[in-house]
Write an enzyme that holds these catalytic residues in place. Structure first.
Site, PDB file in Angstrom:
ATOM      1  N   CYS A 178      42.224  43.114  47.225  1.00  0.00           N
ATOM      2  CA  CYS A 178      41.210  44.222  47.836  1.00  0.00           C
ATOM      3  C   CYS A 178      40.467  43.873  49.347  1.00  0.00           C
ATOM      4  O   CYS A 178      40.541  44.908  49.899  1.00  0.00           O
ATOM      5  CB  CYS A 178      40.133  44.930  46.716  1.00  0.00           C
ATOM      6  SG  CYS A 178      40.836  45.423  45.457  1.00  0.00           S
ATOM      7  N   CYS A 322      39.342  33.869  58.477  1.00  0.00           N
ATOM      8  CA  CYS A 322      40.157  35.023  58.879  1.00  0.00           C
ATOM      9  C   CYS A 322      39.470  36.054  59.109  1.00  0.00           C
ATOM     10  O   CYS A 322      38.332  36.136  59.114  1.00  0.00           O
ATOM     11  CB  CYS A 322      41.512  34.953  58.289  1.00  0.00           C
ATOM     12  SG  CYS A 322      41.378  35.477  56.537  1.00  0.00           S
TER      13      CYS A 322
END
Ligand code: ZN
Length: 361
Positions: A178, A322
Site C-alpha cells: 500500500c 526512497c
C-alpha cells in the site's frame, strides 16, 4: 444494554453473545485492516483480542488506521490500540504481542487463540499465517487491499482450501504494497469490517450456533472493487496436491521470513528526531531528488545500484530512504549483500518525512 441491538437479533441472541464473550481471536497487524476489525470486534464484546504488531504509529498511518490519532505518533501501536479498545468496551481483554510474527514465535503466540485474522500488509506474513493455521488447525480470516480493490476469504484446511491451494508459492517478483501503490482508507474499512463479520460468524460456527441460512466465506473468495462498486464471489477449490494442506500437520515446517529490515528500524525508532546522527542515502531518481531531500543526503539512485554501480564503502550509521520505503528496502538488501554494515532503511520514506528539506539541483 450494551449489546441490546445485536442480542435482539434472533440469529444471535443471548447465547450467541455468550459465545462472543468466550472467544479468543488473534489479529495479526494493527493497521488499516486491523483498526476497523478490532474496533468492531471489541464493540461487539468478543472477549479476548490478541494484537500482534511491532510498529509505532506514524503520520502516514492516520489516513486509514482509525484506531490512532495525531497525538499517538511515535507510540507503540498495540499499546494505543489496547487503551482505545478497552476504553470502548471494558468487557474486552487485549493481549499484546509487540513483535513481528516469524517462524520462531508464531506457534507460541497463536496456540492460545481459536481464530486467526490476517490483517497484515505483506505476502511473507500471509504465507506464514496460512501454514501456521493449517499446522494448528485454526480458521484464518484473510483480507487484503491494494489501490481500489480488496479481497476477503476464510481459509480452513480441515473444512476447505488453504491460501496455498490458490497461490502455492510466494511470488518471486516484488509486489507493491500500500505504501507504494496507494490505498483509500475507507476501502480498508470495508474489507476490515467484512473480516469482522466473518470472525463473528466463525465464532458461532465453532459453537454450532451458526444459523443454517448463514454462510461464511469458507472456500469462497470475495473481491470488491471500490472504483466500480462491484463485488464478485468465486468458489475456491481445494488442491489435492497443495504443498501445505495435503501434508500431515506435524510435517509442516513454517517458512522463514526476511524481516531483517523491519527489525532494525524498530531498534532505532526515532530516526526522524535523531536524523542528524545518521548519514542519509537517497535512492530515488533525479527528478524526485531535485524536488526535495533530507539535507546533506548522498544520492545513489536505485537504478544505478541495480546496474551494479555500488559506491565506495561508507562508515558510520547510515539510513537509506526512497519515497515510500519499498525501493529503500530493495537497496538495503543489495548493500547488505555487498557487506555494507550499520545500514538501515527508513520505512516511512520521504513521503512520510517530517524533518527539514533541502531543495534544488
Ligand atoms: Zn492448501
Amino acid at each position: 444494554m450494551r449489546y441490546a441491538r445485536q442480542t435482539v437479533l434472533a440469529d444471535l441472541g443471548q447465547e450467541g453473545q455468550a459465545a462472543f464473550a468466550e472467544a479468543k481471536v488473534l489479529i495479526v497487524g494493527v493497521g488499516g485492516l486491523g483498526s476497523p476489525l478490532a474496533l468492531y470486534l471489541a464493540a461487539a464484546g468478543v472477549g479476548c483480542l490478541g494484537l500482534v504488531d511491532a510498529d509505532r504509529v506514524s503520520l502516514s498511518n492516520l489516513q486509514r488506521q482509525i484506531l490512532f490519532q495525531t497525538p499517538d505518533i511515535g507510540q507503540t501501536k498495540v499499546t494505543i490500540a489496547k487503551n482505545n479498545l478497552e476504553a470502548l468496551n471494558p468487557d474486552v481483554r487485549c493481549v499484546l504481542h509487540p513483535v513481528f510474527l516469524d517462524n520462531q514465535n508464531a506457534e507460541d503466540i497463536a496456540k492460545d487463540y481459536e481464530i486467526i485474522v490476517d490483517a497484515s500488509d505483506n505476502f511473507e506474513t500471509k504465507y506464514l499465517l496460512n501454514d501456521l493455521c493449517v499446522k494448528l488447525n485454526r480458521p484464518l480470516v484473510y483480507g487484503s487491499i491494494l489501490r481500489f480493490k480488496g479481497q476477503a476469504s476464510v481459509f480452513w484446511a480441515e473444512r476447505g482450501p488453504c491460501y496455498r491451494c490458490l497461490f502455492p508459492r510466494l511470488p518471486r517478483e516484488a509486489i507493491p504494497n500500500c505504501a507504494e501503490a496507494g490505498v483509500l482508507g475507507a476501502l480498508a474499512g470495508v474489507i476490515g469490517s467484512i473480516q469482522a463479520l466473518e470472525v463473528m460468524k466463525l465464532i458461532l460456527l465453532m459453537k454450532d450456533r451458526l444459523p443454517v441460512h448463514h454462510e461464511t466465506l469458507l472456500g469462497r473468495l470475495l473481491s470488491f472493487d471500490a472504483a466500480t462498486m462491484t463485488q464478485t464471489i468465486n468458489r475456491l477449490p481445494k488442491d489435492p496436491d497443495c504443498p501445505v494442506c495435503s501434508r500431515a500437520r506435524e510435517d509442516i515446517v513454517l517458512p522463514e521470513l526476511d524481516l531483517s529490515c523491519a527489525l532494525e528500524t524498530e531498534a532505532v525508532p526515532n530516526l526522524a528526531r535523531d536524523w542528524q546522527n545518521y548519514r542519509w542515502i537517497d535512492v530515488r531518481e533525479q527528478g524526485e531528488w531535485d524536488q526535495g531531500r533530507v539535507p546533506n543526503a548522498l544520492h545513489w539512485p536505485l537504478s544505478k545500484l541495480n546496474q551494479g554501480l555500488i559506491p565506495e564503502k561508507i562508515s558510520g550509521p547510515t539510513v537509506i530512504y526512497c519515497q515510500s520505503g519499498v525501493r529503500s528496502r530493495q537497496a538495503l538488501k543489495r548493500l547488505k549483500a555487498e557487506d555494507f554494515v550499520a545500514v538501515l532503511h527508513y520505512p516511512e520514506g520521504f513521503g512520510g518525512w517530517v524533518g527539514p528539506v533541502e531543495r534544488g539541483k
